[in-house]
Design a protein around this motif. Structure first.
Motif, PDB file in Angstrom:
ATOM      1  N   ASN A 123       0.801  -1.233   0.000  1.00 38.34           N
ATOM      2  CA  ASN A 123       0.000   0.000   0.000  1.00 38.34           C
ATOM      3  C   ASN A 123       0.825   1.271   0.000  1.00 38.34           C
ATOM      4  O   ASN A 123       0.274   2.359   0.137  1.00 38.34           O
ATOM      5  CB  ASN A 123      -0.919   0.016   1.226  1.00 38.34           C
ATOM      6  CG  ASN A 123      -1.861  -1.161   1.256  1.00 38.34           C
ATOM      7  OD1 ASN A 123      -2.243  -1.672   0.214  1.00 38.34           O
ATOM      8  ND2 ASN A 123      -2.234  -1.603   2.449  1.00 38.34           N
ATOM      9  N   PHE A 161      -7.496   6.389   1.008  1.00 39.37           N
ATOM     10  CA  PHE A 161      -8.775   5.724   1.248  1.00 39.37           C
ATOM     11  C   PHE A 161      -9.658   6.464   2.243  1.00 39.37           C
ATOM     12  O   PHE A 161     -10.838   6.722   1.970  1.00 39.37           O
ATOM     13  CB  PHE A 161      -8.546   4.296   1.741  1.00 39.37           C
ATOM     14  CG  PHE A 161      -9.796   3.655   2.300  1.00 39.37           C
ATOM     15  CD1 PHE A 161     -10.778   3.163   1.450  1.00 39.37           C
ATOM     16  CD2 PHE A 161     -10.000   3.559   3.677  1.00 39.37           C
ATOM     17  CE1 PHE A 161     -11.929   2.592   1.955  1.00 39.37           C
ATOM     18  CE2 PHE A 161     -11.149   2.986   4.184  1.00 39.37           C
ATOM     19  CZ  PHE A 161     -12.114   2.495   3.318  1.00 39.37           C
ATOM     20  N   LEU A 215     -12.241   2.373  -1.787  1.00 40.15           N
ATOM     21  CA  LEU A 215     -11.031   1.579  -1.975  1.00 40.15           C
ATOM     22  C   LEU A 215     -10.675   1.485  -3.460  1.00 40.15           C
ATOM     23  O   LEU A 215      -9.496   1.515  -3.829  1.00 40.15           O
ATOM     24  CB  LEU A 215     -11.231   0.174  -1.391  1.00 40.15           C
ATOM     25  CG  LEU A 215      -9.979  -0.682  -1.189  1.00 40.15           C
ATOM     26  CD1 LEU A 215      -8.957   0.040  -0.318  1.00 40.15           C
ATOM     27  CD2 LEU A 215     -10.353  -2.022  -0.562  1.00 40.15           C
ATOM     28  N   THR A 229      -7.296   2.802  -5.063  1.00 46.58           N
ATOM     29  CA  THR A 229      -6.482   1.842  -5.812  1.00 46.58           C
ATOM     30  C   THR A 229      -6.095   2.410  -7.172  1.00 46.58           C
ATOM     31  O   THR A 229      -4.964   2.227  -7.635  1.00 46.58           O
ATOM     32  CB  THR A 229      -7.248   0.520  -6.000  1.00 46.58           C
ATOM     33  OG1 THR A 229      -7.590  -0.011  -4.712  1.00 46.58           O
ATOM     34  CG2 THR A 229      -6.411  -0.500  -6.754  1.00 46.58           C
ATOM     35  N   ASN A 266      -6.903  -5.853  -2.493  1.00 44.71           N
ATOM     36  CA  ASN A 266      -8.027  -4.940  -2.306  1.00 44.71           C
ATOM     37  C   ASN A 266      -9.349  -5.528  -2.795  1.00 44.71           C
ATOM     38  O   ASN A 266     -10.415  -5.211  -2.259  1.00 44.71           O
ATOM     39  CB  ASN A 266      -7.744  -3.614  -3.012  1.00 44.71           C
ATOM     40  CG  ASN A 266      -6.684  -2.802  -2.306  1.00 44.71           C
ATOM     41  OD1 ASN A 266      -6.268  -3.134  -1.193  1.00 44.71           O
ATOM     42  ND2 ASN A 266      -6.222  -1.745  -2.936  1.00 44.71           N
ATOM     43  N   THR A 307     -12.711  -5.893  -0.432  1.00 39.73           N
ATOM     44  CA  THR A 307     -13.978  -5.326  -0.891  1.00 39.73           C
ATOM     45  C   THR A 307     -15.097  -6.355  -0.900  1.00 39.73           C
ATOM     46  O   THR A 307     -16.220  -6.084  -0.452  1.00 39.73           O
ATOM     47  CB  THR A 307     -13.811  -4.724  -2.302  1.00 39.73           C
ATOM     48  OG1 THR A 307     -12.845  -3.676  -2.236  1.00 39.73           O
ATOM     49  CG2 THR A 307     -15.131  -4.170  -2.818  1.00 39.73           C
TER      50      THR A 307
END
Length: 455
Positions: free
Chosen positions: A11, A26, A299, A303, A326, A330
């Motif tokens: 990340n 985020f 998210l 991303t 991710n 989700t």
């Protein structure tokens, strides 16, 4: 072997101005979306105390306005990716020029489009099967909002610049003020603790315009004071060719969103033909379901920005691993939240209405929506990942095909022809979301997006 493991190192991305993390993007996205929708929910609840007809009229007109904002999002979405990929490749001056061009183009485009659509308001909204007083209220609301929609267009462009430079918190603070202002004025209009000149649907529309103009003005002032304020230098118009790259990324992504938004307008038209009860139920459900998928939506957008930086720096392996991680997060969130919403469904719908028909129909649809949210989870991560990498034409073609041959066609067949009503429409929505989401997933997994980086 663990089914799911979390690697926080995926990340992070290093930039000349410091480390940008997924969480730093985020949480501002998430908070801003929650604030925006919460204020929208407050507006809907407030309007429900005014009249159910106003809810239906403003809801229908808002569907079309959301489609218009998708047009404006073409530039902001494209500029965000172009700026981020240039920054990832170390091209700061090109990134700054892209920022300036996006602001100028957003302003001019939105003014011209706003004037044209204001003139065409009545025939446009009549396509949604609105009649009589409902049509009149919807046209009034739409004309006021779209005539001044340049405020939202420029605000969107300015906001994308802050996000591209890893400063999304600024956008959140402004969004908080804008939406609080809008909700506060709307409450005054509906409940009228004291007399104010704004009234009814026209007052609600004017409140939106006032709030958006405030947001645009404050955002520009803060950008001017920032370290990355793009210089409106002499000869900047010679850089208009940069709009080609912005539109290269933005137009396909915008058409993808536009196709989806337009299909939602048409599906709303199908629902409207079922009666005011069905229409009102859909609007209440849309407000509730946002809280199911908001984590994945935030998210996904985060991303996209990280992957655009990684693609610009050619760090493809990290981008692939980040995408997979991710997506898993989700899907877990969407399934869990959908179940919670279903279990508390009647109580949640009771916040909007005491109509037993609406509560019963809405609660039944909440069960089918679980499948919608699974497909939506794939969409939010995979489509945004492809867009961040610069692979935008494939998702556009898939969206155009699915939204119309799956969502709309089966909404009509299941909802109208086979008489399943609103439930039939939701089954069609699930089919559409799942088809698009899984197709995007297979595309990203193939790695073909690596050849699409624009820098």
């Amino acid at each position: 072997m663990a089914v799911f493991s979390y690697d926080k190192q995926l990340n992070k991305i290093e930039t000349p101005s410091g480390t940008i993390t997924l969480s730093s993007l985020f949480f501002p996205f998430f908070i801003e979306m929650i604030l925006v929708n919460t204020m929208g929910t407050i507006n809907t609840i407030s309007l429900s105390h005014y009249s159910s007809g106003a809810v239906a009229a403003v809801g229908a007109a808002s569907q079309v306005m959301n489609m218009i904002y998708t047009f404006y999002g073409v530039v902001s979405a494209g500029s965000s990716i172009v700026i981020s990929q240039n920054l990832g490749a170390g091209k700061k001056e090109r990134a700054a020029d892209s920022s300036v061009i996006s602001i100028l183009f957003s302003a001019s485009f939105s003014i011209l489009l706003g004037i044209a659509l204001a003139l065409a308001a009545a025939p446009l909204l009549s396509l949604m099967h609105l009649k009589g007083e409902l049509l009149g209220q919807a046209v009034l609301y739409f004309r006021i909002c779209v005539s001044f929609s340049c405020f939202q267009a420029v605000y969107s462009a300015l906001s994308s610049i802050f996000r591209s430079y890893g400063k999304p918190k600024t956008a959140v603070k402004i969004s908080l003020l804008v939406n609080f202002t809008n909700a506060f004025i709307n409450i005054l209009i509906v409940f009228r603790p004291f007399d104010i000149p704004l009234r009814g649907v026209s007052g609600i529309a004017t409140s939106s315009v006032i709030s958006q103009s405030l947001g645009m003005s404050l955002m520009f002032l803060l950008l001017k004071r920032s370290s990355f304020f793009p210089p409106f230098r002499k000869g900047i118009l010679k850089q208009l060719h940069l709009i080609k790259k912005v539109l290269y990324i933005g137009v396909p992504g915008g058409l993808t969103n536009l196709s989806y938004s337009l299909s939602q307008v048409v599906s709303t038209s199908i629902v409207a033909s079922m009666g005011t009860t069905a229409m009102t139920t859909k609007i209440y459900l849309d407000n509730i379901f946002f809280y199911v998928y908001v984590v994945g939506l935030a998210l996904g957008q985060s991303t996209a920005l990280i992957i655009s930086r990684l693609a610009g720096a050619r760090k493809y392996t990290q981008a692939q691993k980040l995408n997979k991680q991710n997506l898993q997060i989700t899907l877990l969130c969407n399934i869990a939240f959908s179940l919670v919403i279903y279990l508390a469904g009647r109580q949640l719908l009771g916040m909007f209405t005491d109509d037993p028909a609406i509560i019963s129909a809405g609660h039944q649809i909440m069960l089918f929506d679980i499948f919608v949210e699974i497909g939506r989870g794939f969409n939010h991560i995979e489509n945004n990942s492809l867009r961040g990498a610069g692979d935008v034409f494939f998702p556009m073609m898939v969206s155009l095909a699915s939204c119309w041959t799956v969502s709309i066609l089966f909404s009509y067949l299941l909802g109208i022809v086979f008489g399943l009503g609103l439930t039939g429409c939701w089954i069609a929505f699930a089919m559409d979301e799942l088809f698009r989401g899984i197709t995007y997933y297979l595309r990203f997994k193939s790695g073909k997006w690596k050849a699409k980086t624009i820098v």
